[in-house]
Design an enzyme around this catalytic site. Sequence first.
Site, PDB file in Angstrom:
ATOM      1  N   SER A 120     -13.089 -27.607  10.375  1.00 10.26           N
ATOM      2  CA  SER A 120     -11.942 -27.149   9.591  1.00 10.26           C
ATOM      3  C   SER A 120     -11.845 -25.639   9.653  1.00 10.26           C
ATOM      4  O   SER A 120     -12.870 -24.939   9.603  1.00 10.26           O
ATOM      5  CB  SER A 120     -12.083 -27.589   8.134  1.00 10.26           C
ATOM      6  OG  SER A 120     -11.104 -26.957   7.324  1.00 10.26           O
TER       7      SER A 120
ATOM      8  N   TYR B 188     -16.064 -27.812   0.173  1.00  5.42           N
ATOM      9  CA  TYR B 188     -15.660 -28.512   1.388  1.00  5.42           C
ATOM     10  C   TYR B 188     -15.935 -27.658   2.616  1.00  5.42           C
ATOM     11  O   TYR B 188     -16.518 -28.131   3.613  1.00  5.42           O
ATOM     12  CB  TYR B 188     -14.176 -28.853   1.305  1.00  5.42           C
ATOM     13  CG  TYR B 188     -13.577 -29.340   2.601  1.00  5.42           C
ATOM     14  CD1 TYR B 188     -13.950 -30.566   3.149  1.00  5.42           C
ATOM     15  CD2 TYR B 188     -12.636 -28.559   3.288  1.00  5.42           C
ATOM     16  CE1 TYR B 188     -13.398 -31.005   4.349  1.00  5.42           C
ATOM     17  CE2 TYR B 188     -12.081 -28.999   4.473  1.00  5.42           C
ATOM     18  CZ  TYR B 188     -12.461 -30.214   5.006  1.00  5.42           C
ATOM     19  OH  TYR B 188     -11.925 -30.650   6.187  1.00  5.42           O
TER      20      TYR B 188
END
Length: 232
Positions: free
Chosen positions: A137, A150
Amino acid sequence: MDITDRVVVVTGASSGIGEATARLAHSRGAHVVLAARREDRLAALGKELEGSLAVTADVTRAEDRRRIVDAALERFGRVDVLVNNAGRGLHLPLAEVDPEDYAAILDLNVGSALAMMQAVVPPMRVRGEGAIVNISSGTSRRAIPGLGAYAATKSALNMLSAVARIEFADAGIVVSTVLPTYTQSEFHDRLQAGADRFGGPPGGGDTAEHVAEEILRAVETGVEEIDLPRAW
């Protein structure tokens, strides 16, 4: 690696980036192995993609990971590509993150990704070639309030990918990392926690289809990393 006639395992294939990647690989002549937890979605996609193999599986379970690889080997005789896409978000300020929620996404986003790499390496070593693409990500490269927990899991995945690229090279296995930006998918509706707290960037973000194109580019070129443009 030319994707045509290759056996491509895609985890998290029932929606979003995983589904788009499976569709694109199939359209380019690959033999696609679809792995995800949602049996109904997976079965429907499997019927649509003629000749594909759908395996209902939870990649956090060792027996399910073995079943994915065993099913691929039984049907196709080999595994050429792993797209390590299964993952989940957690979008809360750090002071509000439940340690149990964090442990859950750490297990899925990092532990299971490592274990899936370990599962496909032996058959790839036998053939002397293979490609692994880990889906990270862009948040792992940007300090964004509310996404720290995250992003930390994806930062760990980045390091696993970088080291795996070195360690697996002598076996002819190329490991790449793709770092999508905010992507239009169900991902942000199915977070471990915080789905009602995060609205995403202005402009709506990237499409799953574009990310899929970049994933297959990583397979085809063997590039070490593709960091997609930031949406923030």
